[in-house]
Design a protein around this motif. Structure first.
Motif, PDB file in Angstrom:
ATOM      1  N   UNK A 100       4.502 -58.038 -13.446  1.00  0.00           N
ATOM      2  CA  UNK A 100       4.241 -59.153 -12.543  1.00  0.00           C
ATOM      3  C   UNK A 100       3.229 -58.874 -11.467  1.00  0.00           C
ATOM      4  N   UNK A 101       3.484 -57.908 -10.621  1.00  0.00           N
ATOM      5  CA  UNK A 101       2.594 -57.688  -9.501  1.00  0.00           C
ATOM      6  C   UNK A 101       2.782 -56.284  -8.963  1.00  0.00           C
ATOM      7  N   UNK A 102       1.833 -55.877  -8.139  1.00  0.00           N
ATOM      8  CA  UNK A 102       1.933 -54.570  -7.496  1.00  0.00           C
ATOM      9  C   UNK A 102       3.168 -54.514  -6.604  1.00  0.00           C
ATOM     10  N   UNK A 103       3.500 -55.638  -5.961  1.00  0.00           N
ATOM     11  CA  UNK A 103       4.658 -55.671  -5.061  1.00  0.00           C
ATOM     12  C   UNK A 103       5.953 -55.373  -5.811  1.00  0.00           C
ATOM     13  N   UNK A 104       6.088 -55.912  -7.020  1.00  0.00           N
ATOM     14  CA  UNK A 104       7.311 -55.660  -7.790  1.00  0.00           C
ATOM     15  C   UNK A 104       7.411 -54.196  -8.198  1.00  0.00           C
ATOM     16  N   UNK A 105       6.264 -53.623  -8.530  1.00  0.00           N
ATOM     17  CA  UNK A 105       6.259 -52.208  -8.884  1.00  0.00           C
ATOM     18  C   UNK A 105       6.557 -51.345  -7.655  1.00  0.00           C
ATOM     19  N   UNK A 106       5.986 -51.722  -6.518  1.00  0.00           N
ATOM     20  CA  UNK A 106       6.241 -50.961  -5.287  1.00  0.00           C
ATOM     21  C   UNK A 106       7.706 -51.034  -4.888  1.00  0.00           C
ATOM     22  N   UNK A 107       8.324 -52.202  -5.097  1.00  0.00           N
ATOM     23  CA  UNK A 107       9.752 -52.339  -4.790  1.00  0.00           C
ATOM     24  C   UNK A 107      10.563 -51.385  -5.665  1.00  0.00           C
ATOM     25  N   UNK A 108      10.219 -51.326  -6.941  1.00  0.00           N
ATOM     26  CA  UNK A 108      10.927 -50.421  -7.838  1.00  0.00           C
ATOM     27  C   UNK A 108      10.802 -48.974  -7.419  1.00  0.00           C
ATOM     28  N   UNK A 109       9.597 -48.583  -7.009  1.00  0.00           N
ATOM     29  CA  UNK A 109       9.383 -47.214  -6.555  1.00  0.00           C
ATOM     30  C   UNK A 109      10.178 -46.908  -5.294  1.00  0.00           C
ATOM     31  N   UNK A 110      10.270 -47.899  -4.401  1.00  0.00           N
ATOM     32  CA  UNK A 110      11.036 -47.704  -3.169  1.00  0.00           C
ATOM     33  C   UNK A 110      12.525 -47.546  -3.472  1.00  0.00           C
ATOM     34  N   UNK A 111      13.023 -48.344  -4.403  1.00  0.00           N
ATOM     35  CA  UNK A 111      14.439 -48.219  -4.789  1.00  0.00           C
ATOM     36  C   UNK A 111      14.705 -46.872  -5.462  1.00  0.00           C
ATOM     37  N   UNK A 112      13.740 -46.412  -6.246  1.00  0.00           N
ATOM     38  CA  UNK A 112      13.906 -45.102  -6.878  1.00  0.00           C
ATOM     39  C   UNK A 112      13.970 -43.993  -5.828  1.00  0.00           C
ATOM     40  N   UNK A 113      13.133 -44.119  -4.797  1.00  0.00           N
ATOM     41  CA  UNK A 113      13.134 -43.116  -3.728  1.00  0.00           C
ATOM     42  C   UNK A 113      14.479 -43.081  -3.011  1.00  0.00           C
ATOM     43  N   UNK A 114      15.067 -44.254  -2.764  1.00  0.00           N
ATOM     44  CA  UNK A 114      16.386 -44.307  -2.115  1.00  0.00           C
ATOM     45  C   UNK A 114      17.447 -43.667  -3.012  1.00  0.00           C
ATOM     46  N   UNK A 115      17.347 -43.913  -4.322  1.00  0.00           N
ATOM     47  CA  UNK A 115      18.324 -43.304  -5.233  1.00  0.00           C
ATOM     48  C   UNK A 115      18.222 -41.789  -5.211  1.00  0.00           C
ATOM     49  N   UNK A 166      26.694 -51.051 -15.096  1.00  0.00           N
ATOM     50  CA  UNK A 166      25.480 -51.634 -15.685  1.00  0.00           C
ATOM     51  C   UNK A 166      24.989 -50.760 -16.837  1.00  0.00           C
ATOM     52  N   UNK A 167      24.172 -51.321 -17.729  1.00  0.00           N
ATOM     53  CA  UNK A 167      23.478 -50.463 -18.703  1.00  0.00           C
ATOM     54  C   UNK A 167      22.478 -49.570 -17.971  1.00  0.00           C
ATOM     55  N   UNK A 168      22.327 -48.350 -18.439  1.00  0.00           N
ATOM     56  CA  UNK A 168      21.406 -47.426 -17.783  1.00  0.00           C
ATOM     57  C   UNK A 168      19.973 -47.936 -17.839  1.00  0.00           C
ATOM     58  N   UNK A 169      19.627 -48.656 -18.911  1.00  0.00           N
ATOM     59  CA  UNK A 169      18.264 -49.164 -19.043  1.00  0.00           C
ATOM     60  C   UNK A 169      17.927 -50.175 -17.950  1.00  0.00           C
ATOM     61  N   UNK A 170      18.962 -50.831 -17.406  1.00  0.00           N
ATOM     62  CA  UNK A 170      18.696 -51.811 -16.349  1.00  0.00           C
ATOM     63  C   UNK A 170      18.156 -51.123 -15.099  1.00  0.00           C
ATOM     64  N   UNK A 171      18.686 -49.951 -14.776  1.00  0.00           N
ATOM     65  CA  UNK A 171      18.196 -49.212 -13.614  1.00  0.00           C
ATOM     66  C   UNK A 171      16.741 -48.818 -13.834  1.00  0.00           C
ATOM     67  N   UNK A 172      16.427 -48.387 -15.054  1.00  0.00           N
ATOM     68  CA  UNK A 172      15.051 -47.989 -15.362  1.00  0.00           C
ATOM     69  C   UNK A 172      14.092 -49.171 -15.245  1.00  0.00           C
ATOM     70  N   UNK A 173      14.498 -50.330 -15.760  1.00  0.00           N
ATOM     71  CA  UNK A 173      13.630 -51.508 -15.698  1.00  0.00           C
ATOM     72  C   UNK A 173      13.394 -51.950 -14.258  1.00  0.00           C
ATOM     73  N   UNK A 174      14.416 -51.836 -13.423  1.00  0.00           N
ATOM     74  CA  UNK A 174      14.256 -52.204 -12.004  1.00  0.00           C
ATOM     75  C   UNK A 174      13.274 -51.263 -11.329  1.00  0.00           C
ATOM     76  N   UNK A 175      13.426 -49.968 -11.579  1.00  0.00           N
ATOM     77  CA  UNK A 175      12.607 -48.981 -10.882  1.00  0.00           C
ATOM     78  C   UNK A 175      11.167 -48.934 -11.382  1.00  0.00           C
ATOM     79  N   UNK A 176      10.922 -49.453 -12.585  1.00  0.00           N
ATOM     80  CA  UNK A 176       9.547 -49.508 -13.090  1.00  0.00           C
ATOM     81  C   UNK A 176       8.918 -50.878 -12.880  1.00  0.00           C
ATOM     82  N   UNK A 177       9.637 -51.767 -12.191  1.00  0.00           N
ATOM     83  CA  UNK A 177       9.085 -53.079 -11.881  1.00  0.00           C
ATOM     84  C   UNK A 177       9.035 -54.020 -13.047  1.00  0.00           C
TER      85      UNK A 177
END
Length: 476
Positions: A326-341, A357-368
């Motif tokens: 979608x956008x750079x912002x969505x990817x940046x959000x994922x990276x920020x959530x990964x950093x918190x994790x 949750x399925x483990x793949x859902x966490x991956x999809x969120x963190x990769x935007x």
């Protein structure tokens, strides 16, 4: 009047005699025997020994019953276990694969159903115990646990097995026949891409370096121009394309079979073997590829070594290319959530287990690659021991990521949507269902109409016709 012959699989009167005595003359060994009419019609002498007359007779009866179950011709009886019937059905199916009337990929699908559902539910039952009521109860449980499509597959396989049991004389009626048909609404109705979506898709893939490396732009163009399955597209060799006449032969498909790996096999049915004409916009990329230099015995869409590509891996590449970054912002959000994790030293698996949750859902969120909302982000942050109020920079990322992105329009597309798009385009152009089925390589027109043609908007001509038919004011 002559004595009537023994029925097939039955035996006559049992007689016993002493075969061994001890020093005192006491009988310590007996032999029981009876005439048995085998399944080839021959009457044979069957014997069994025992210390007593009763033991010898019981041993002979067991022998006779076992002999009656399966004769030399391999017949079945109602006393056979269903596991024996399953093995016989698989053997028959393998023979039809050798004959070319069945597909090995179908057997792979059916074996999964057998392994996961049919054997656990029925293997230890006798064929005669597999009643309609028992099968219906088991199929209902499979539907509740694994869904209607799986239940329909199991029902079809069981029906085929019971047909064999009827044919071999083990039972007189197929018990699956009386089971209520499994009705299930499709998750999604047939949907084809619009002209605007096709344009967006081709432009998006052409601009994505990962999609270009996976050779997706030309592959999707070829599939849209022919309506072929992804396995069929990957199986086409260069010598099957005639660039002068603009035609391509479809004769094979690519499949991966357990224990065999990737194979190029003939199409599932005779209807799958066809010669298709290519539109100019689908022919142009092939001419460009041919001009670069190719070997006629190589696939058009080959892997990096010039061999056949795996359809599953190709589908995965398409899903990744169309996932809504979608956008750079969505990817940046994922990276920020990964950093918190990572600050909590939690793995994706640990987070998934904690939240259910399925483990793949966490991956999809963190990769935007998945759209998120404030509730989902808050749930994750609580798991990491913080909140949105404590992380204003992350709130800013979230607000930016919530804005709609152009690529979200493509997230629903899968490889079969390209096939449906081709079918719907031909339907809109006035081609008959039979013509479209021939293009798609389908034997049954009903499948084409129900599954592959996108539903049209309401017919404007219908209102005009009804207006003329019922224009009497007295009817209003």
């Amino acid at each position: 009047m002559p004595r009537p012959p023994l029925p097939i699989g039955s035996w006559g009167k049992i007689s016993t005699k002493v075969t061994k005595t001890d020093a005192k003359g006491k009988a310590i060994g007996h032999m029981a025997k009876a005439n048995f009419r085998d399944h080839d019609g021959q009457v044979r002498d069957v014997r069994a020994a025992g210390r007593t007359a009763s033991a010898a007779e019981q041993a002979l009866l067991a022998k006779l019953r076992d002999r009656a179950k399966v004769g030399q011709a391999g017949a079945l009886t109602a006393m056979h276990k269903v596991s024996h019937l399953i093995d016989l059905w698989e053997k028959k199916f393998e023979e039809r694969i050798v004959d070319g009337t069945r597909s090995p990929t179908s057997l792979d699908t059916y074996r999964r159903a057998i392994r996961n559902h049919i054997r656990p539910a029925f293997a230890e039952l006798r064929i005669g115990e597999a009643t309609t009521q028992r099968i219906d109860t088991a199929i209902t449980k499979i539907k509740d646990r694994s869904g209607a499509p799986t239940a329909k597959t199991c029902r079809a396989v069981l029906s085929g097995m019971m047909k064999i049991a009827v044919r071999y004389g083990a039972i007189s009626v197929n018990p699956v026949r009386e089971i209520e048909a499994i009705e299930a609404k499709p998750k999604n109705p047939p949907r084809a891409l619009t002209t605007e979506e096709v344009t967006l898709l081709r432009a998006s893939l052409a601009a994505d370096p990962g999609a270009v490396r996976a050779d997706l732009p030309d592959l999707t163009t070829f599939m849209l121009g022919t309506g072929v399955r992804i396995g069929e597209a990957l199986a086409v060799l260069w010598h099957q394309v005639d660039l002068e006449t603009g035609t391509v032969e479809i004769t094979h498909t690519i499949a991966r079979l357990p224990g065999e790996g990737l194979i190029r096999k003939v199409t599932k049915s005779r209807a799958g073997e066809r010669v298709l004409s290519l539109p100019n916009w689908a022919l142009a990329p092939l001419r460009s590829r041919f001009a670069v230099g190719v070997r006629l015995d190589e696939p058009i869409f080959a892997d990096t070594l010039g061999g056949h590509r795996d359809p599953s891996n190709t589908r995965r590449s398409l899903r990744v290319a169309l996932s809504p970054v979608g956008s750079t912002a969505r990817r940046d959000l994922g990276l920020a959530l990964r950093a918190h994790r990572r600050t909590t030293r939690m793995s994706r698996k640990e987070v998934a287990v904690t939240l259910g949750w399925p483990q793949t859902r966490i991956e999809l969120i963190e990769t935007g690659r998945i759209k998120v909302d404030a509730e989902l982000v808050s749930t994750l942050l609580e798991t990491y021991g913080t909140t949105l109020d404590d992380t204003p920079e992350l709130r800013a990322h979230l607000e930016a990521a919530l804005r709609p992105a152009e690529s979200d329009k493509l997230a629903w597309i899968r490889s079969h949507a390209l096939r449906k798009t081709t079918a719907t385009a031909l339907d809109d152009a006035g081609h008959t269902a039979r013509q479209i089925a021939d293009q798609l390589g389908q034997a049954k027109v009903s499948i084409t109409q129900d599954v592959y043609l996108g539903r049209r908007a309401a017919n404007p001509a219908a209102a005009e016709a009804l207006e003329q038919a019922f224009d009497d004011p007295g009817l209003l």
